[in-house]
Scaffold this motif. Sequence first.
Motif, PDB file in Angstrom:
ATOM      1  N   ASN A  49      34.645  53.981  39.621  1.00  0.00           N
ATOM      2  CA  ASN A  49      33.306  53.480  39.301  1.00  0.00           C
ATOM      3  C   ASN A  49      33.107  53.381  37.788  1.00  0.00           C
ATOM      4  O   ASN A  49      32.528  52.417  37.291  1.00  0.00           O
ATOM      5  N   LYS A  50      33.616  54.392  37.053  1.00  0.00           N
ATOM      6  CA  LYS A  50      33.526  54.368  35.590  1.00  0.00           C
ATOM      7  C   LYS A  50      34.327  53.202  35.025  1.00  0.00           C
ATOM      8  O   LYS A  50      33.881  52.505  34.114  1.00  0.00           O
ATOM      9  N   ALA A  51      35.529  53.029  35.581  1.00  0.00           N
ATOM     10  CA  ALA A  51      36.387  51.923  35.137  1.00  0.00           C
ATOM     11  C   ALA A  51      35.714  50.578  35.420  1.00  0.00           C
ATOM     12  O   ALA A  51      35.705  49.679  34.582  1.00  0.00           O
ATOM     13  N   SER A  52      35.128  50.462  36.593  1.00  0.00           N
ATOM     14  CA  SER A  52      34.481  49.222  37.016  1.00  0.00           C
ATOM     15  C   SER A  52      33.242  48.906  36.181  1.00  0.00           C
ATOM     16  O   SER A  52      32.939  47.745  35.917  1.00  0.00           O
TER      17      SER A  52
ATOM     18  N   PRO B  88      33.626  45.003  35.101  1.00  0.00           N
ATOM     19  CA  PRO B  88      33.131  44.675  36.451  1.00  0.00           C
ATOM     20  C   PRO B  88      33.982  43.653  37.200  1.00  0.00           C
ATOM     21  O   PRO B  88      34.003  43.650  38.433  1.00  0.00           O
ATOM     22  N   GLU B  89      34.689  42.804  36.462  1.00  0.00           N
ATOM     23  CA  GLU B  89      35.480  41.749  37.118  1.00  0.00           C
ATOM     24  C   GLU B  89      36.941  42.137  37.342  1.00  0.00           C
ATOM     25  O   GLU B  89      37.733  41.312  37.796  1.00  0.00           O
ATOM     26  N   ASN B  90      37.291  43.359  37.023  1.00  0.00           N
ATOM     27  CA  ASN B  90      38.683  43.800  37.181  1.00  0.00           C
ATOM     28  C   ASN B  90      38.955  44.058  38.666  1.00  0.00           C
ATOM     29  O   ASN B  90      38.510  45.052  39.237  1.00  0.00           O
ATOM     30  N   ILE B  91      39.691  43.151  39.299  1.00  0.00           N
ATOM     31  CA  ILE B  91      39.918  43.237  40.748  1.00  0.00           C
ATOM     32  C   ILE B  91      40.901  44.340  41.128  1.00  0.00           C
ATOM     33  O   ILE B  91      40.890  44.828  42.257  1.00  0.00           O
ATOM     34  N   VAL B  92      41.737  44.747  40.178  1.00  0.00           N
ATOM     35  CA  VAL B  92      42.693  45.839  40.453  1.00  0.00           C
ATOM     36  C   VAL B  92      41.918  47.130  40.725  1.00  0.00           C
ATOM     37  O   VAL B  92      42.242  47.890  41.649  1.00  0.00           O
ATOM     38  N   ILE B  93      40.870  47.358  39.917  1.00  0.00           N
ATOM     39  CA  ILE B  93      40.038  48.557  40.099  1.00  0.00           C
ATOM     40  C   ILE B  93      39.377  48.519  41.476  1.00  0.00           C
ATOM     41  O   ILE B  93      39.378  49.511  42.212  1.00  0.00           O
TER      42      ILE B  93
ATOM     43  N   ASP C 198      35.808  42.395  49.485  1.00  0.00           N
ATOM     44  CA  ASP C 198      35.053  41.143  49.363  1.00  0.00           C
ATOM     45  C   ASP C 198      34.868  40.765  47.901  1.00  0.00           C
ATOM     46  O   ASP C 198      34.913  39.584  47.540  1.00  0.00           O
ATOM     47  N   HIS C 199      34.643  41.783  47.061  1.00  0.00           N
ATOM     48  CA  HIS C 199      34.502  41.554  45.615  1.00  0.00           C
ATOM     49  C   HIS C 199      35.794  40.939  45.063  1.00  0.00           C
ATOM     50  O   HIS C 199      35.750  39.998  44.268  1.00  0.00           O
ATOM     51  N   VAL C 200      36.927  41.475  45.483  1.00  0.00           N
ATOM     52  CA  VAL C 200      38.231  40.952  45.041  1.00  0.00           C
ATOM     53  C   VAL C 200      38.401  39.504  45.507  1.00  0.00           C
ATOM     54  O   VAL C 200      38.790  38.625  44.733  1.00  0.00           O
TER      55      VAL C 200
ATOM     56  N   LEU D 163      40.284  46.922  44.123  1.00  0.00           N
ATOM     57  CA  LEU D 163      41.284  47.049  45.187  1.00  0.00           C
ATOM     58  C   LEU D 163      41.623  48.519  45.431  1.00  0.00           C
ATOM     59  O   LEU D 163      41.658  48.980  46.585  1.00  0.00           O
ATOM     60  N   HIS D 164      41.850  49.274  44.357  1.00  0.00           N
ATOM     61  CA  HIS D 164      42.174  50.698  44.493  1.00  0.00           C
ATOM     62  C   HIS D 164      40.978  51.492  45.019  1.00  0.00           C
ATOM     63  O   HIS D 164      41.144  52.412  45.817  1.00  0.00           O
ATOM     64  N   LYS D 165      39.789  51.113  44.582  1.00  0.00           N
ATOM     65  CA  LYS D 165      38.583  51.784  45.077  1.00  0.00           C
ATOM     66  C   LYS D 165      38.441  51.544  46.585  1.00  0.00           C
ATOM     67  O   LYS D 165      38.139  52.464  47.356  1.00  0.00           O
ATOM     68  N   GLY D 166      38.697  50.312  47.000  1.00  0.00           N
ATOM     69  CA  GLY D 166      38.617  49.967  48.425  1.00  0.00           C
ATOM     70  C   GLY D 166      39.607  50.733  49.272  1.00  0.00           C
ATOM     71  O   GLY D 166      39.247  51.274  50.328  1.00  0.00           O
TER      72      GLY D 166
END
Length: 434
Positions: free
Chosen positions: A55-58, A62-67, A89-91, A69-72
């Motif tokens: 969440n901190k990284a995001s 906010p647009e970093n899809i790698v973060i 869905d965000h990714v 994906l790992h959060k998901g």
Amino acid sequence: MKNQSLCNIRFNYKNNIWIKIHMILKNSKNAWYYLNQGLTAVYYNEFKKAVSKFNKASSLEPENIVIQLHKGTTLHKMEDYKKAIICFDHVLSVDPKNIDALYNKGLALQKIGNFDEAIILFKESLKIDSNFLDSLISMGLCLSNLGRNKEALKITDKVLIKNQKHTTALYNKSLILGRLGLNSEAVSFLKKAIEEDSRQSNILYEKGQKLAKQKKHEEAIKFYTKALEIDRKNTKALVAKGWTLDFAGFGNKDIFAFYDRAIEIDPKCTEALLNKGLVLDRTGQYKKAIECFDRIIEYDPKNVRALYSKGVSLSSLKKFGEARFYCECAIELDPKNVFALCSMVWFLEHSKKYNEALVYCEKALKINPNYVYAISYKGKLLLSLKRYEESIVWYSKALKLDPENQTAIYHKNKAEDELEKLKKESLLKKLSKL
């Protein structure tokens, strides 16, 4: 004036751009920092902490899809499938053909029983990569859950043609055959799956052990985690992960979760019982520690490590007679076991029997002259006997082998101070006689 103001505008404009670039790079650096912290937390099974780091990284990117994906995938492990789907869905809103997001969203939908929607996503991922076997397998399981077992069997067989040892495919085939009433075949494939899982899990465990021997514990735990994802009953990996968590400074609750699971799987899992007992002893829970050692002694009365460990715990409870008995039993069974000998040294030193402790210390050093613990302990015993010069010699030996040994440094300084006091006292006596 006009040219100067134009130059100022250009300078300010360029300066603002560089500030923005600097902020972007700074945020990116911090985002990846938190992402890596989150991934480390995942390997230590700290899923809530991992999500907090993601969440901190995001928030920084906010647009970093790698973060996302790992959060998901972490939320999926926490069985919070609806929130996991939001991440995927965000990714997909940024990258509609992201195969990992398609597959993982499909898995989450499968978990909440939306099999038709999951199948659509698995098909989409297979359009991108027709050899993506995991999607093919998951699609087969969804079809089976919808009662379309013959179709599911055909798809699962396609995977097994490409990879005969694919454990998930073997498990799924066993399940599908069972649903078709072919019980003997189902059992056969289940056995194959379990055997293959065990084999692959042990390979990962061994890789972890190699890294642990190189003191690369953070890398090692990744392999233990993967080993347990494949085979949750791998007691060796459970013990190794518990030990690594202990080494990393985690609390008893986190550590014991792995030792207890190993003991539940195998009530005679000696390494789990020993390690749990040692942690309990170290944290002052001596009676509980003895219970662990007793369980080992019940089925393995000649287990030297359990015997002398019980002796140490009994000594801490001031049951000195019993403590000595168990330490002596251990030494009698294995007279060249330096750990058993040094446990007796520890017991005797705490009983203030320094000369007797010195005898056992010498025995340990004859077997292993470079054993730092025994060398340092000899220095401590000589210090207690007020043989300061000899004590300093032995502490110096210990520090040559282990320069960062804080206990040896402290006691060596103490011995030197005591020796200096004696010299001063001797000098004063001589002066007083003049």
